[in-house]
Design an enzyme around this catalytic site. Structure first.
Site, PDB file in Angstrom:
ATOM      1  N   CYS A 147      -4.883   2.721  -3.470  1.00 29.37           N
ATOM      2  CA  CYS A 147      -3.611   3.191  -2.896  1.00 29.37           C
ATOM      3  C   CYS A 147      -2.489   2.188  -3.155  1.00 29.37           C
ATOM      4  O   CYS A 147      -1.610   1.982  -2.311  1.00 29.37           O
ATOM      5  CB  CYS A 147      -3.732   3.464  -1.392  1.00 29.37           C
ATOM      6  N   HIS A 193       0.871  -1.184   0.000  1.00 23.84           N
ATOM      7  CA  HIS A 193       0.000   0.000   0.000  1.00 23.84           C
ATOM      8  C   HIS A 193       0.908   1.234   0.000  1.00 23.84           C
ATOM      9  O   HIS A 193       2.039   1.176   0.497  1.00 23.84           O
ATOM     10  CB  HIS A 193      -0.820  -0.054   1.298  1.00 23.84           C
ATOM     11  N   ASP A 238       3.025  -4.781   7.927  1.00 23.53           N
ATOM     12  CA  ASP A 238       1.826  -3.964   7.793  1.00 23.53           C
ATOM     13  C   ASP A 238       0.631  -4.910   7.903  1.00 23.53           C
ATOM     14  O   ASP A 238       0.336  -5.661   6.974  1.00 23.53           O
ATOM     15  CB  ASP A 238       1.865  -3.251   6.424  1.00 23.53           C
ATOM     16  N   LYS A 278     -10.458  -0.840  10.629  1.00 27.81           N
ATOM     17  CA  LYS A 278     -10.670  -1.981   9.729  1.00 27.81           C
ATOM     18  C   LYS A 278     -11.038  -3.227  10.528  1.00 27.81           C
ATOM     19  O   LYS A 278     -11.372  -4.254   9.957  1.00 27.81           O
ATOM     20  CB  LYS A 278      -9.416  -2.242   8.890  1.00 27.81           C
ATOM     21  N   GLN A 329      -4.585  -5.244   6.752  1.00 25.07           N
ATOM     22  CA  GLN A 329      -5.591  -6.138   6.164  1.00 25.07           C
ATOM     23  C   GLN A 329      -5.544  -7.533   6.775  1.00 25.07           C
ATOM     24  O   GLN A 329      -6.287  -8.412   6.329  1.00 25.07           O
ATOM     25  CB  GLN A 329      -5.396  -6.238   4.638  1.00 25.07           C
TER      26      GLN A 329
HETATM   27  N1  PMP Z   1      -1.748  -0.839   4.571  1.00 25.82           N
HETATM   28  C1  PMP Z   1      -2.728  -1.532   3.977  1.00 25.82           C
HETATM   29  C2  PMP Z   1      -2.428  -2.891   3.418  1.00 25.82           C
HETATM   30  C3  PMP Z   1      -3.998  -0.976   3.876  1.00 25.82           C
HETATM   31  O1  PMP Z   1      -4.977  -1.653   3.276  1.00 25.82           O
HETATM   32  C4  PMP Z   1      -4.242   0.309   4.419  1.00 25.82           C
HETATM   33  C5  PMP Z   1      -5.603   0.964   4.319  1.00 25.82           C
HETATM   34  N2  PMP Z   1      -6.232   0.864   3.100  1.00 25.82           N
HETATM   35  C6  PMP Z   1      -3.191   0.972   5.035  1.00 25.82           C
HETATM   36  C7  PMP Z   1      -1.971   0.350   5.105  1.00 25.82           C
HETATM   37  C8  PMP Z   1      -3.362   2.325   5.628  1.00 25.82           C
HETATM   38  O2  PMP Z   1      -4.252   2.265   6.709  1.00 25.82           O
HETATM   39  P1  PMP Z   1      -4.804   3.604   7.370  1.00 25.82           P
HETATM   40  O3  PMP Z   1      -5.353   4.425   6.243  1.00 25.82           O
HETATM   41  O4  PMP Z   1      -5.868   3.125   8.293  1.00 25.82           O
HETATM   42  O5  PMP Z   1      -3.668   4.265   8.055  1.00 25.82           O
END
Ligand code: PMP
Length: 427
Positions: free
Chosen positions: A385, A144, A221, A247, A224
């Site tokens: 993203c 991401h 990270d 999430k 997910q």
């Molecule tokens: N890493 C991953 C794999 C994600 O899916 C996301 C959110 N889409 C993020 C990081 C960022 O998370 P946040 O916007 O809650 O900081």
């Protein structure tokens, strides 16, 4: 390799052994989520945008309301009743997260705004202290943006290099090539546990082993992963683990960075301000112990209390059962939509969590999303993203359905019917 063995590699707790929800259990779970009781454009809401953010159960909403109605006060600095109670509840939330991740100590749990802030904290604190000119940070081709850009900022600043482990056509990490990229210059590895764009579950245990053989710390990270599978940071032996509350059925604005105590203790502060200090003079400040050293300013107290309620909700139902339910939905959906002509699933790794990305020939994903919305079906369309992933597959965007605890097979039928409607419109 068997599924069970692969799950073990990935740090999963064999969700296929868990019992699926009965119809009555699923109805009860759905009733816990007030937002699901509404119609959208006259149709029952089908919420398949869970990878972006999940809905909140009554237990979380009530915990936040209760906090503001009965307890609201700033923590740590007050001697009065409400402040002490708020502090106790905030501390209890930290212990709940510790238990959720099986961290050795609650002091290894730092409250942040979310995964993004957690990664930026590590990049700016650990990274700035340990990465120098010519050094390397190794990530994967399925990260991401929030696990790419913080490292680019660091590398640009320090004259270091960002290295990227490639992925194959199924959306799986090429582990051999990734291992080859670990060099004596690698100072940190940062990998996603589960890809938000492809659903791929990475073999994080193996990645951590490979990195540790070369004394390289690993950040995972878990944005997910935490909502879908048991995460045991001691078993994984990861050095940092990040996830977002919103999430995992908790509120927005709260997230977690887990870090091994020895690393956190040695790291410089990330932000300066109240609560993170031991003493301040104009000449010099000394810093509080972890985790407070990394929690400058008034934290999201209500958010932490909401997260506590969310993690207890998830744990009471059982994360393995949640994972098994979502896996069942993923398999059902994969079978259902792969039969649709001109539809192509993007991401077919052998281990996937509840994310289904797809494209339809000659239809822009935004049009898929707009037509499905008219049917009451909320999906996400775009690059998620993860622009480098889109580039890897030579597509501008995908349509993505992502599953959660409250979704049903009937809702997937509604998704499949909606996609057929899209095809009719564009026939
Ligand atoms: N890493 C991953 C794999 C994600 O899916 C996301 C959110 N889409 C993020 C990081 C960022 O998370 P946040 O916007 O809650 O900081």
């Amino acid at each position: 390799m068997t599924t069970a063995a692969r799950n073990f590699e990935a740090g999963l707790q064999r969700p296929e052994d868990a019992q699926l929800f009965s119809r009555a259990e699923l109805e009860k779970i759905r009733a816990d989520f007030p937002i699901l009781q509404q119609k959208v454009h006259g149709k029952p809401l089908v919420y398949f945008d869970n990878a972006a953010t999940s809905q909140k159960p009554r237990a979380v909403i009530d915990a936040i309301v209760r906090y503001y109605e009965t307890t609201n006060a700033n923590i740590h600095r007050g001697v009065h009743f409400l402040s002490e109670r708020a502090t106790e509840q905030h501390d209890a939330a930290r212990r709940t997260v510790q238990k959720f991740l099986n961290a050795r100590s609650a002091n290894e749990i730092i409250f942040v705004r979310g995964t993004t802030e957690a990664i930026n904290l590590v990049a700016q604190s650990y990274g700035r202290a340990n990465v120098g000119p010519g050094d390397e940070v190794l990530i994967t081709g399925m990260e991401h943006h929030s696990d790419i850009v913080p490292w680019q900022l660091l590398c640009d600043d320090k004259g270091a290099k960002l290295c990227v482990g490639p992925i194959d056509d199924n959306g799986e990490l090429l582990i051999g090539e990734f291992a080859d990229l670990l060099s004596p210059r690698t100072k940190l590895v940062a990998v996603t546990h589960v890809s938000n764009a492809l659903g791929t579950v990475n073999p994080v245990r193996k990645i951590i082993e490979l990195a540790h053989e070369r004394n390289v710390p690993v950040l995972v990270d878990g944005a997910q992963a935490a909502p879908h599978m048991k995460v045991d940071v001691q078993e994984l032996d990861c050095d940092f683990y990040a996830f977002s509350g919103h999430k995992v059925y908790g509120p927005t604005g709260i997230g977690v960075l887990y870090g091994k105590a020895a690393l956190l203790n040695a790291m410089p502060p990330y932000q300066g301000g109240g609560d993170m200090i031991a003493s301040v003079t104009f000449q010099k400040s000394t810093y509080n112990k972890v985790p407070y050293k990394f929690e400058a300013g008034t934290p999201d107290i209500a958010g932490a209390i909401g997260l506590d309620a969310a993690l207890r909700y998830v744990s009471d139902i059982g994360i393995d059962r949640i994972g098994a339910h979502e896996h069942d939905l993923l398999e059902y959906a994969t079978t259902a939509i792969s039969q649709i002509p001109s539809l192509q699933i993007v991401g077919s790794a052998s281990e996937k969590a509840g994310v289904l990305s797809f494209v339809l020939e000659n239809v822009h994903p935004h049009d898929i999303g707009t037509i499905l919305d008219q049917e009451g079906v909320a999906i996400r369309t775009g690059h998620h993203c993860s622009q480098p992933v889109m580039r890897r597959f030579n597509i501008p965007a995908t349509a993505r359905a992502s599953f959660a605890i409250y979704n049903t097979r009937e809702e997937i039928d509604a998704l499949a019917r909606g996609i057929e409607k899209v095809r009719e419109v564009f026939a």
